[in-house]
Design a protein around this motif. Structure first.
Motif, mmCIF file in Angstrom:
data_model
loop_
_atom_site.group_PDB
_atom_site.id
_atom_site.type_symbol
_atom_site.label_atom_id
_atom_site.label_comp_id
_atom_site.label_asym_id
_atom_site.label_seq_id
_atom_site.Cartn_x
_atom_site.Cartn_y
_atom_site.Cartn_z
ATOM 1 N N SER A 1 -21.746 66.625 73.220
ATOM 2 C CA SER A 1 -22.960 67.414 73.428
ATOM 3 C C SER A 1 -24.069 66.930 72.507
ATOM 4 O O SER A 1 -25.226 66.797 72.922
ATOM 5 C CB SER A 1 -22.698 68.895 73.179
ATOM 6 O OG SER A 1 -21.781 69.392 74.108
ATOM 7 N N ALA A 2 -23.736 66.663 71.254
ATOM 8 C CA ALA A 2 -24.734 66.163 70.308
ATOM 9 C C ALA A 2 -25.238 64.795 70.746
ATOM 10 O O ALA A 2 -26.441 64.501 70.659
ATOM 11 C CB ALA A 2 -24.140 66.094 68.904
ATOM 12 N N TYR A 3 -24.359 63.947 71.236
ATOM 13 C CA TYR A 3 -24.755 62.629 71.723
ATOM 14 C C TYR A 3 -25.709 62.768 72.914
ATOM 15 O O TYR A 3 -26.741 62.112 72.983
ATOM 16 C CB TYR A 3 -23.509 61.829 72.119
ATOM 17 C CG TYR A 3 -23.821 60.479 72.706
ATOM 18 C CD1 TYR A 3 -24.211 59.430 71.885
ATOM 19 C CD2 TYR A 3 -23.736 60.261 74.069
ATOM 20 C CE1 TYR A 3 -24.507 58.184 72.422
ATOM 21 C CE2 TYR A 3 -24.037 59.026 74.611
ATOM 22 C CZ TYR A 3 -24.417 57.993 73.783
ATOM 23 O OH TYR A 3 -24.714 56.771 74.308
ATOM 24 N N HIS A 4 -25.367 63.669 73.845
ATOM 25 C CA HIS A 4 -26.197 63.887 75.025
ATOM 26 C C HIS A 4 -27.586 64.404 74.633
ATOM 27 O O HIS A 4 -28.598 63.931 75.167
ATOM 28 C CB HIS A 4 -25.500 64.867 75.968
ATOM 29 C CG HIS A 4 -26.283 65.179 77.196
ATOM 30 N ND1 HIS A 4 -26.483 64.257 78.193
ATOM 31 C CD2 HIS A 4 -26.946 66.290 77.578
ATOM 32 C CE1 HIS A 4 -27.218 64.798 79.152
ATOM 33 N NE2 HIS A 4 -27.508 66.031 78.793
ATOM 34 N N ARG A 5 -27.637 65.342 73.690
ATOM 35 C CA ARG A 5 -28.930 65.852 73.228
ATOM 36 C C ARG A 5 -29.761 64.741 72.595
ATOM 37 O O ARG A 5 -30.967 64.664 72.816
ATOM 38 C CB ARG A 5 -28.731 66.993 72.229
ATOM 39 C CG ARG A 5 -28.326 68.308 72.864
ATOM 40 C CD ARG A 5 -28.392 69.453 71.870
ATOM 41 N NE ARG A 5 -27.612 69.225 70.664
ATOM 42 C CZ ARG A 5 -26.339 69.552 70.514
ATOM 43 N NH1 ARG A 5 -25.685 70.121 71.502
ATOM 44 N NH2 ARG A 5 -25.706 69.298 69.376
ATOM 45 N N GLY A 6 -29.125 63.876 71.823
ATOM 46 C CA GLY A 6 -29.836 62.763 71.203
ATOM 47 C C GLY A 6 -30.390 61.788 72.230
ATOM 48 O O GLY A 6 -31.520 61.309 72.104
ATOM 49 N N VAL A 7 -29.604 61.507 73.269
ATOM 50 C CA VAL A 7 -30.068 60.609 74.331
ATOM 51 C C VAL A 7 -31.254 61.237 75.044
ATOM 52 O O VAL A 7 -32.262 60.571 75.313
ATOM 53 C CB VAL A 7 -28.923 60.289 75.319
ATOM 54 C CG1 VAL A 7 -29.440 59.607 76.571
ATOM 55 C CG2 VAL A 7 -27.869 59.432 74.643
ATOM 56 N N GLN A 8 -31.162 62.528 75.341
ATOM 57 C CA GLN A 8 -32.261 63.215 76.021
ATOM 58 C C GLN A 8 -33.530 63.206 75.167
ATOM 59 O O GLN A 8 -34.620 62.982 75.674
ATOM 60 C CB GLN A 8 -31.876 64.652 76.374
ATOM 61 C CG GLN A 8 -30.765 64.752 77.406
ATOM 62 C CD GLN A 8 -31.158 64.128 78.733
ATOM 63 O OE1 GLN A 8 -31.095 62.914 78.905
ATOM 64 N NE2 GLN A 8 -31.581 64.966 79.654
ATOM 65 N N ARG A 9 -33.387 63.455 73.854
ATOM 66 C CA ARG A 9 -34.556 63.423 72.960
ATOM 67 C C ARG A 9 -35.164 62.031 72.932
ATOM 68 O O ARG A 9 -36.380 61.868 72.950
ATOM 69 C CB ARG A 9 -34.158 63.837 71.540
ATOM 70 C CG ARG A 9 -34.169 65.327 71.319
ATOM 71 C CD ARG A 9 -34.131 65.644 69.828
ATOM 72 N NE ARG A 9 -33.050 64.979 69.128
ATOM 73 C CZ ARG A 9 -31.894 65.535 68.793
ATOM 74 N NH1 ARG A 9 -31.674 66.791 69.081
ATOM 75 N NH2 ARG A 9 -30.977 64.851 68.150
ATOM 76 N N GLY A 10 -34.327 61.004 72.899
ATOM 77 C CA GLY A 10 -34.818 59.636 72.903
ATOM 78 C C GLY A 10 -35.547 59.295 74.183
ATOM 79 O O GLY A 10 -36.592 58.640 74.171
ATOM 80 N N ARG A 11 -35.022 59.739 75.305
ATOM 81 C CA ARG A 11 -35.688 59.476 76.588
ATOM 82 C C ARG A 11 -37.024 60.202 76.663
ATOM 83 O O ARG A 11 -38.018 59.639 77.143
ATOM 84 C CB ARG A 11 -34.792 59.912 77.739
ATOM 85 C CG ARG A 11 -33.627 58.991 77.959
ATOM 86 C CD ARG A 11 -32.781 59.426 79.118
ATOM 87 N NE ARG A 11 -31.699 58.476 79.325
ATOM 88 C CZ ARG A 11 -30.614 58.747 80.024
ATOM 89 N NH1 ARG A 11 -30.460 59.919 80.606
ATOM 90 N NH2 ARG A 11 -29.681 57.826 80.165
ATOM 91 N N THR A 12 -37.045 61.439 76.181
ATOM 92 C CA THR A 12 -38.287 62.195 76.182
ATOM 93 C C THR A 12 -39.319 61.541 75.268
ATOM 94 O O THR A 12 -40.481 61.380 75.644
ATOM 95 C CB THR A 12 -38.025 63.651 75.729
ATOM 96 O OG1 THR A 12 -37.039 64.218 76.583
ATOM 97 C CG2 THR A 12 -39.287 64.475 75.779
ATOM 98 N N ALA A 13 -38.899 61.138 74.085
ATOM 99 C CA ALA A 13 -39.815 60.479 73.151
ATOM 100 C C ALA A 13 -40.286 59.146 73.713
ATOM 101 O O ALA A 13 -41.462 58.788 73.582
ATOM 102 C CB ALA A 13 -39.135 60.271 71.794
ATOM 103 N N GLY A 14 -39.423 58.425 74.366
ATOM 104 C CA GLY A 14 -39.800 57.159 74.976
ATOM 105 C C GLY A 14 -40.777 57.353 76.118
ATOM 106 O O GLY A 14 -41.716 56.578 76.291
ATOM 107 N N ALA A 15 -40.581 58.403 76.905
ATOM 108 C CA ALA A 15 -41.501 58.692 78.010
ATOM 109 C C ALA A 15 -42.862 59.080 77.464
ATOM 110 O O ALA A 15 -43.896 58.696 78.011
ATOM 111 C CB ALA A 15 -40.931 59.803 78.881
ATOM 112 N N ASP A 16 -42.903 59.839 76.361
ATOM 113 C CA ASP A 16 -44.170 60.229 75.749
ATOM 114 C C ASP A 16 -44.906 59.012 75.221
ATOM 115 O O ASP A 16 -46.115 58.878 75.386
ATOM 116 C CB ASP A 16 -43.943 61.225 74.614
ATOM 117 C CG ASP A 16 -43.454 62.577 75.131
ATOM 118 O OD1 ASP A 16 -43.590 62.834 76.355
ATOM 119 O OD2 ASP A 16 -42.930 63.361 74.314
#
Length: 91
Positions: free
Chosen positions: A65-80
């Motif tokens: 779950s922590a790994y998934h949250r980190g990937v999602q945060r990275g994708r969101t930051a990358g999209a921004d």
């Protein structure tokens, strides 16, 4: 004897363990490995507590779950970052 220290016993054990110990040979003539035959007594501290290679299902779920949250945060930051860089290049 005048130059002996307490570490000499450890060195003599290490030199004995440095020599390969074989468990015979294979059919093709290669030496068989003897697991843990070259360990020096007292060289590895016994693990205290629970073996870390065995995790409970709850621990695995938490890690994933922590790994998934980190990937999602990275994708969101990358999209921004990509959206701001494209706005700047379009000007």
């Amino acid at each position: 004897e005048a130059w002996r220290t307490a570490a000499d016993e450890g060195w003599s054990r290490a030199s004995r363990a440095a020599g390969p110990t074989t468990g015979g040979t294979t059919r093709s003539g290669l030496p068989k490995r003897v697991p843990q035959a070259q360990l020096v007594p007292g060289g590895i501290e016994p693990k205290s507590g629970r073996d870390r290679s065995r995790r409970t299902p709850d621990e695995v779920r938490g890690l994933l779950s922590a790994y998934h949250r980190g990937v999602q945060r990275g994708r969101t930051a990358g999209a921004d970052l990509n959206s701001t860089s494209t706005k700047e290049t379009n000007r």
